[in-house]
Design a protein around this motif. Structure first.
Motif, PDB file in Angstrom:
ATOM      1  N   ARG A  23      -2.268   4.283   6.862  1.00  0.00           N
ATOM      2  CA  ARG A  23      -1.933   3.196   5.939  1.00  0.00           C
ATOM      3  C   ARG A  23      -2.748   1.923   6.182  1.00  0.00           C
ATOM      4  N   GLN A  24      -4.053   2.098   6.218  1.00  0.00           N
ATOM      5  CA  GLN A  24      -4.945   0.945   6.325  1.00  0.00           C
ATOM      6  C   GLN A  24      -5.567   0.713   4.938  1.00  0.00           C
ATOM      7  N   ARG A  25      -6.470  -0.224   4.882  1.00  0.00           N
ATOM      8  CA  ARG A  25      -7.130  -0.469   3.604  1.00  0.00           C
ATOM      9  C   ARG A  25      -7.947   0.761   3.208  1.00  0.00           C
ATOM     10  N   VAL A  26      -7.873   1.116   1.933  1.00  0.00           N
ATOM     11  CA  VAL A  26      -8.641   2.256   1.425  1.00  0.00           C
ATOM     12  C   VAL A  26      -9.499   1.778   0.255  1.00  0.00           C
ATOM     13  N   ILE A  27     -10.800   2.002   0.380  1.00  0.00           N
ATOM     14  CA  ILE A  27     -11.711   1.762  -0.735  1.00  0.00           C
ATOM     15  C   ILE A  27     -12.172   3.135  -1.217  1.00  0.00           C
ATOM     16  N   ALA A  28     -11.828   3.470  -2.460  1.00  0.00           N
ATOM     17  CA  ALA A  28     -12.202   4.778  -3.002  1.00  0.00           C
ATOM     18  C   ALA A  28     -13.410   4.610  -3.915  1.00  0.00           C
ATOM     19  N   ILE A  29     -14.414   5.444  -3.671  1.00  0.00           N
ATOM     20  CA  ILE A  29     -15.626   5.404  -4.484  1.00  0.00           C
ATOM     21  C   ILE A  29     -15.756   6.728  -5.226  1.00  0.00           C
ATOM     22  N   GLU A  30     -16.064   6.628  -6.498  1.00  0.00           N
ATOM     23  CA  GLU A  30     -16.339   7.833  -7.289  1.00  0.00           C
ATOM     24  C   GLU A  30     -17.472   7.526  -8.234  1.00  0.00           C
TER      25      GLU A  30
ATOM     26  N   ASP B 166      -8.989   0.080  -4.559  1.00  0.00           N
ATOM     27  CA  ASP B 166      -9.138  -0.711  -3.336  1.00  0.00           C
ATOM     28  C   ASP B 166      -7.745  -1.229  -3.006  1.00  0.00           C
ATOM     29  N   GLU B 167      -7.125  -0.602  -1.992  1.00  0.00           N
ATOM     30  CA  GLU B 167      -5.733  -0.919  -1.695  1.00  0.00           C
ATOM     31  C   GLU B 167      -5.577  -1.346  -0.249  1.00  0.00           C
ATOM     32  N   GLU B 168      -4.733  -2.331  -0.035  1.00  0.00           N
ATOM     33  CA  GLU B 168      -4.552  -2.910   1.293  1.00  0.00           C
ATOM     34  C   GLU B 168      -3.906  -1.930   2.265  1.00  0.00           C
ATOM     35  N   ARG B 169      -2.849  -1.243   1.822  1.00  0.00           N
ATOM     36  CA  ARG B 169      -2.235  -0.200   2.658  1.00  0.00           C
ATOM     37  C   ARG B 169      -2.268   1.084   1.848  1.00  0.00           C
ATOM     38  N   GLY B 170      -3.431   1.659   1.791  1.00  0.00           N
ATOM     39  CA  GLY B 170      -3.693   2.707   0.820  1.00  0.00           C
ATOM     40  C   GLY B 170      -3.474   4.118   1.321  1.00  0.00           C
TER      41      GLY B 170
ATOM     42  N   LYS C  86      -4.798   8.430  -5.198  1.00  0.00           N
ATOM     43  CA  LYS C  86      -3.952   7.505  -5.952  1.00  0.00           C
ATOM     44  C   LYS C  86      -2.530   8.049  -5.980  1.00  0.00           C
ATOM     45  N   GLU C  87      -1.567   7.179  -5.684  1.00  0.00           N
ATOM     46  CA  GLU C  87      -0.179   7.629  -5.686  1.00  0.00           C
ATOM     47  C   GLU C  87       0.398   7.561  -7.087  1.00  0.00           C
TER      48      GLU C  87
END
Ligand code: ADP
Ligand code: ADP
Length: 228
Positions: free
Chosen positions: A204-211, A218-222, A226-227
């Protein structure tokens, strides 16, 4: 500490690897970079240590523009970063101690400091007793610990880890993540590209998703996906 503004990267063959990427990464953060193969994660990482230059946009690292930076200043930039790879990339004919010491020798660390610092860092990664072994005498997890020791020995501001658990079984992977988290808690920023869903979802850290070269999330506790 890192700011990317509208960064794009088109390789010479015309492939658009990144498109209009803007992110801001604070000092001390832990960031997962996720996305399918070919999404642009490695390109993102290569731009940070100036292995590639963007085709457009701006990148600021620690107050300095990586676009305007001259080639002669790149070694100094890289000294502030440690890199960890999936396949460890240790020197097979050097011992554990020598592999880590080598990272200090290339930046011309004084011999006295090397003798003092390398054992400290090996203790920190739990390999104090294995300093005189060669990489082939170690397990995969231990080899990755050596490569982490090598990455932190010069006390960088940033650790970039490209799929660091990709060659490890889940239990060993978890131990490596605990070590990276420990390093992060001591103040080092970590950016980790990964496909390890379980790890991303449990931390549950920051997640930057690239596609397709774009930041799609870009989520802080990602989480890894995608949920719903
Ligand atoms: P990822 O690390 O997410 O798998 P990459 O950044 O390696 O993605 O690749 C993004 C896209 O750029 C892919 O289409 C890949 O084939 C292409 N690419 C990567 N490196 C080069 C290169 N040196 N020359 C041309 N195309 C490249
Ligand atoms: P503790 O707070 O547990 O006593 P220290 O901060 O004194 O730990 O660090 C123990 C060892 O780890 C020392 O060798 C120190 O230089 C090293 N160390 C501490 N923080 C970092 C860091 N961010 N990156 C790399 N090495 C570090």
């Amino acid at each position: 500490m890192i700011q990317m503004f509208n960064v794009s990267k088109t390789y010479s063959n015309g492939v658009k690897a990144l498109l209009d990427v803007s992110v801001r990464i604070q000092k001390g953060s832990f960031v997962f970079l996720v996305g399918p193969s070919g999404a642009g994660k490695s390109t993102f990482i290569k731009l940070l240590f100036r292995e590639e230059r963007p085709s457009g946009g701006q990148i600021i690292f620690n107050g300095r523009s990586l676009i305007r930076m001259r080639d002669k200043d790149v070694p100094h930039l890289r000294r502030q970063m440690g890199v960890v790879f999936q396949d460890f990339r240790l020197l097979p004919k050097k011992t554990v101690f020598e592999n880590v010491a080598f990272a200090m020798e290339v930046v011309e660390g004084p011999v006295k400091k090397i003798r003092q610092r390398v054992p400290q860092v090996l203790d920190m990664v739990g390999l104090g007793s294995k300093a005189n072994l060669y990489p082939h005498q170690l397990s995969g997890g231990e080899q990755q610990r050596v490569s982490i020791a090598r990455a932190i020995v010069n006390d960088p501001m940033l650790i970039i880890a490209d799929e660091p658990t990709g060659n490890l079984d889940p239990e060993t992977a978890k131990e490596i993540m605990d070590l990276l988290l420990d390093i992060n808690r001591r103040g080092t920023t970590i950016i980790m590209a990964t496909h390890a869903r379980d790890i991303v979802d449990s931390m549950r850290q920051r997640v930057i998703a690239i596609e397709g070269g774009r930041v799609v999330r870009d989520e802080e506790r990602g989480s890894y996906e995608k949920e719903k």
